[in-house]
Design a protein around this motif. Structure first.
Motif, PDB file in Angstrom:
ATOM      1  N   THR A 156       0.804  -1.232   0.000  1.00  0.00           N
ATOM      2  CA  THR A 156       0.000   0.000   0.000  1.00  0.00           C
ATOM      3  C   THR A 156       0.828   1.268   0.000  1.00  0.00           C
ATOM      4  N   GLY A 157       2.143   1.138   0.243  1.00  0.00           N
ATOM      5  CA  GLY A 157       2.951   2.339   0.418  1.00  0.00           C
ATOM      6  C   GLY A 157       2.551   3.096   1.662  1.00  0.00           C
ATOM      7  N   ALA A 158       2.003   2.369   2.637  1.00  0.00           N
ATOM      8  CA  ALA A 158       1.536   2.941   3.912  1.00  0.00           C
ATOM      9  C   ALA A 158       0.383   3.922   3.711  1.00  0.00           C
ATOM     10  N   VAL A 159      -0.344   3.768   2.602  1.00  0.00           N
ATOM     11  CA  VAL A 159      -1.487   4.635   2.300  1.00  0.00           C
ATOM     12  C   VAL A 159      -2.733   3.769   2.171  1.00  0.00           C
ATOM     13  N   ALA A 160      -3.848   4.249   2.706  1.00  0.00           N
ATOM     14  CA  ALA A 160      -5.097   3.497   2.633  1.00  0.00           C
ATOM     15  C   ALA A 160      -5.512   3.266   1.182  1.00  0.00           C
ATOM     16  N   VAL A 161      -6.138   2.118   0.945  1.00  0.00           N
ATOM     17  CA  VAL A 161      -6.586   1.746  -0.401  1.00  0.00           C
ATOM     18  C   VAL A 161      -8.090   1.979  -0.511  1.00  0.00           C
ATOM     19  N   PHE A 162      -8.498   2.827  -1.441  1.00  0.00           N
ATOM     20  CA  PHE A 162      -9.911   3.105  -1.668  1.00  0.00           C
ATOM     21  C   PHE A 162     -10.302   2.639  -3.073  1.00  0.00           C
ATOM     22  N   GLY A 163     -11.593   2.743  -3.376  1.00  0.00           N
ATOM     23  CA  GLY A 163     -12.050   2.432  -4.725  1.00  0.00           C
ATOM     24  C   GLY A 163     -12.780   1.121  -4.870  1.00  0.00           C
ATOM     25  N   ALA A 164     -13.075   0.443  -3.765  1.00  0.00           N
ATOM     26  CA  ALA A 164     -13.848  -0.794  -3.852  1.00  0.00           C
ATOM     27  C   ALA A 164     -15.294  -0.472  -4.209  1.00  0.00           C
ATOM     28  N   PRO A 165     -15.998  -1.367  -4.885  1.00  0.00           N
ATOM     29  CA  PRO A 165     -17.400  -1.111  -5.234  1.00  0.00           C
ATOM     30  C   PRO A 165     -18.270  -0.911  -3.993  1.00  0.00           C
ATOM     31  N   GLU A 166     -19.339  -0.137  -4.148  1.00  0.00           N
ATOM     32  CA  GLU A 166     -20.249   0.109  -3.030  1.00  0.00           C
ATOM     33  C   GLU A 166     -20.875  -1.189  -2.525  1.00  0.00           C
ATOM     34  N   SER A 167     -21.064  -2.144  -3.426  1.00  0.00           N
ATOM     35  CA  SER A 167     -21.678  -3.411  -3.018  1.00  0.00           C
ATOM     36  C   SER A 167     -20.814  -4.185  -2.022  1.00  0.00           C
ATOM     37  N   PHE A 168     -19.520  -3.868  -1.981  1.00  0.00           N
ATOM     38  CA  PHE A 168     -18.630  -4.527  -1.025  1.00  0.00           C
ATOM     39  C   PHE A 168     -19.027  -4.202   0.417  1.00  0.00           C
ATOM     40  N   ARG A 169     -19.681  -3.053   0.600  1.00  0.00           N
ATOM     41  CA  ARG A 169     -20.099  -2.652   1.941  1.00  0.00           C
ATOM     42  C   ARG A 169     -21.081  -3.647   2.575  1.00  0.00           C
ATOM     43  N   LEU A 170     -21.777  -4.407   1.757  1.00  0.00           N
ATOM     44  CA  LEU A 170     -22.784  -5.328   2.289  1.00  0.00           C
ATOM     45  C   LEU A 170     -22.192  -6.320   3.281  1.00  0.00           C
ATOM     46  N   LEU A 171     -20.964  -6.765   3.034  1.00  0.00           N
ATOM     47  CA  LEU A 171     -20.351  -7.768   3.917  1.00  0.00           C
ATOM     48  C   LEU A 171     -20.273  -7.272   5.350  1.00  0.00           C
ATOM     49  N   GLN A 173     -21.701  -4.140   6.471  1.00  0.00           N
ATOM     50  CA  GLN A 173     -22.732  -3.189   6.878  1.00  0.00           C
ATOM     51  C   GLN A 173     -24.147  -3.618   6.515  1.00  0.00           C
ATOM     52  N   GLY A 174     -24.283  -4.684   5.728  1.00  0.00           N
ATOM     53  CA  GLY A 174     -25.600  -5.104   5.281  1.00  0.00           C
ATOM     54  C   GLY A 174     -26.406  -5.776   6.380  1.00  0.00           C
ATOM     55  N   VAL A 175     -27.701  -5.951   6.113  1.00  0.00           N
ATOM     56  CA  VAL A 175     -28.589  -6.611   7.064  1.00  0.00           C
ATOM     57  C   VAL A 175     -29.433  -7.649   6.333  1.00  0.00           C
ATOM     58  N   ILE A 176     -29.830  -8.679   7.071  1.00  0.00           N
ATOM     59  CA  ILE A 176     -30.766  -9.689   6.582  1.00  0.00           C
ATOM     60  C   ILE A 176     -31.899  -9.772   7.587  1.00  0.00           C
ATOM     61  N   ILE A 181     -25.411  -8.532   8.776  1.00  0.00           N
ATOM     62  CA  ILE A 181     -24.729  -9.645   8.110  1.00  0.00           C
ATOM     63  C   ILE A 181     -23.498 -10.112   8.902  1.00  0.00           C
ATOM     64  N   PRO A 182     -22.699  -9.200   9.510  1.00  0.00           N
ATOM     65  CA  PRO A 182     -21.573  -9.696  10.314  1.00  0.00           C
ATOM     66  C   PRO A 182     -22.011 -10.617  11.452  1.00  0.00           C
ATOM     67  N   VAL A 183     -23.179 -10.353  12.044  1.00  0.00           N
ATOM     68  CA  VAL A 183     -23.676 -11.219  13.110  1.00  0.00           C
ATOM     69  C   VAL A 183     -24.070 -12.582  12.535  1.00  0.00           C
ATOM     70  N   VAL A 184     -24.667 -12.566  11.343  1.00  0.00           N
ATOM     71  CA  VAL A 184     -24.994 -13.827  10.664  1.00  0.00           C
ATOM     72  C   VAL A 184     -23.722 -14.626  10.397  1.00  0.00           C
ATOM     73  N   LEU A 185     -22.665 -13.927   9.995  1.00  0.00           N
ATOM     74  CA  LEU A 185     -21.389 -14.609   9.741  1.00  0.00           C
ATOM     75  C   LEU A 185     -20.822 -15.216  11.022  1.00  0.00           C
ATOM     76  N   ALA A 246     -12.540  -4.434   6.492  1.00  0.00           N
ATOM     77  CA  ALA A 246     -12.363  -3.555   5.330  1.00  0.00           C
ATOM     78  C   ALA A 246     -13.709  -3.137   4.757  1.00  0.00           C
ATOM     79  N   SER A 247     -14.670  -4.061   4.769  1.00  0.00           N
ATOM     80  CA  SER A 247     -15.992  -3.768   4.226  1.00  0.00           C
ATOM     81  C   SER A 247     -16.724  -2.716   5.061  1.00  0.00           C
ATOM     82  N   ARG A 248     -16.482  -2.717   6.356  1.00  0.00           N
ATOM     83  CA  ARG A 248     -17.182  -1.766   7.226  1.00  0.00           C
ATOM     84  C   ARG A 248     -16.815  -0.327   6.891  1.00  0.00           C
ATOM     85  N   ILE A 249     -15.612  -0.095   6.379  1.00  0.00           N
ATOM     86  CA  ILE A 249     -15.200   1.264   6.007  1.00  0.00           C
ATOM     87  C   ILE A 249     -14.904   1.359   4.509  1.00  0.00           C
ATOM     88  N   ASN A 250     -15.198   0.266   3.779  1.00  0.00           N
ATOM     89  CA  ASN A 250     -15.039   0.206   2.326  1.00  0.00           C
ATOM     90  C   ASN A 250     -13.651   0.651   1.863  1.00  0.00           C
TER      91      ASN A 250
END
Length: 336
Positions: A156-171, A173-176, A181-185, A246-250
């Motif tokens: 990473t060069g000690a720099v945060a990596v951004f640019g993941a798709p918004e759908s990645f947030r589901l892992l 931050q999502g709910v069922i 979803i994290p509780v389901v996991l 990572a998904s929680r902060i995308n």
């Protein structure tokens, strides 16, 4: 001179030791569950915002990372090993998974599986260092802690990596049906981990190896193979934990997971697993993970700084290990 007829046989002593271990583990689990209830009730009274829906939702999501990783570390500790690398492996998995999505255009599923695979490979290296090279688990995983952290900074060069798709947030931050979803996991991983420990050869062998590695080897247990496997599973679950975080902060954060291994190990030991091997359950580790998470969450609600939280977690580890030794001696599991 003692009458041989009145002395317990070797098999009887083994049975008594196993029974002592089970009783000790059960007592530790009950104590941890009681502590969790007490801490939860106290925080509900002294921290008005603790019982809010938003905070409980966040608490469940925050616990998922530690809880998922704790299941893997439970397997390792039952065999008499230790995994100090889970925090660094989680960070490495998280940034690699996000890089696969952000830089190479893979969809979130491939990114998540890629992160888990990175964790599994790190676990494989740990397992081979312990089982084939013969390094003590402490040294092997301590080295991986440093290697993993270095690879994170290189990638990473000690720099945060951004640019993941918004759908990645589901892992993360999502709910069922209103359930995060994290509780389901947590539930899925816990059930699978319980089945592994109670219904598979790996689980049986893990307890046998932790109780007496040499006896396990002499009785025909393929020690090297199963030792390696438990580290692979620990690494893979660390990878999953890293992807959830990572998904929680995308994004992939290079400084994620610093000191996380202490919280995870504390959770496992608080839940009744013995650092001397041969004892531990998934349920106990989950109780421990929730207790650590509630303590940290409550400390934030009460404006208690992270430095003081770290001191408290360290003291809890001391007390948990002391309690383990005390119970083993009292119930006949340790004569040292």
């Amino acid at each position: 001179m003692a009458d041989p007829a009145t002395e317990p046989s070797t098999s009887d002593r083994g049975l008594l030791g196993a029974l002592g271990d089970r009783m000790s583990g059960a007592v530790s689990q009950v104590a941890a569950a009681g502590a969790l209830i007490v801490v939860f009730v106290v925080l509900s009274i002294i921290a008005p915002s603790f019982l809010t829906a938003d905070n409980l939702f966040n608490l469940g999501s925050q616990t998922s990372v530690n809880a998922v990783m704790a299941v893997g570390v439970t397997l390792v500790i039952i065999t008499g090993g230790i995994d100090l690398s889970v925090g660094s492996v989680a960070a490495l998995s998280g940034v690699i998974g996000v890089l696969l999505m952000a830089e190479y255009g893979f969809n979130p599923l491939i990114g998540i599986l890629g992160g888990i695979a990175v964790g599994a490979v790190a676990g494989l290296v740990n397992g081979l260092l312990v089982s084939v090279v013969g390094l003590p688990p402490f040294i092997a995983t301590l080295g991986m802690l440093s290697v993993g952290r270095g690879l994170v900074l290189i990638a990473t060069g000690a720099v945060a990596v951004f640019g993941a798709p918004e759908s990645f947030r589901l892992l993360g931050q999502g709910v069922i049906n209103a359930i995060p979803i994290p509780v389901v996991l947590i539930a899925v991983v816990a059930v699978l981990g319980h089945l592994v420990l109670t219904r598979t050869r790996l689980g049986r062998y893990a307890y046998v190896m932790g109780s007496n590695m040499e006896a396990a080897r002499l009785s025909g247990v393929p020690v090297k193979r199963y030792t390696t496997l438990v580290y692979v599973l620990s690494g893979a679950l660390a990878g999953l934990g890293g992807m959830i975080a990572a998904s929680r902060i995308n994004s992939g954060q290079p400084n994620f997971g610093e000191g996380l291994e202490l919280d995870v190990i504390a959770a496992v030991v608080i839940g009744g697993a013995s650092l001397f091997g041969g004892r531990g359950t998934v349920l106990g580790s989950l109780i421990g993970a929730f207790l650590v998470a509630v303590i940290r969450n409550g400390a934030v609600q009460l404006n208690i700084g992270t430095f003081y939280q770290n001191v408290l977690i360290g003291v809890i580890i001391w007390l948990a290990v002391w309690w383990d030794r005390y119970q083993r001696r009292k119930l006949g599991g340790d004569t040292a």
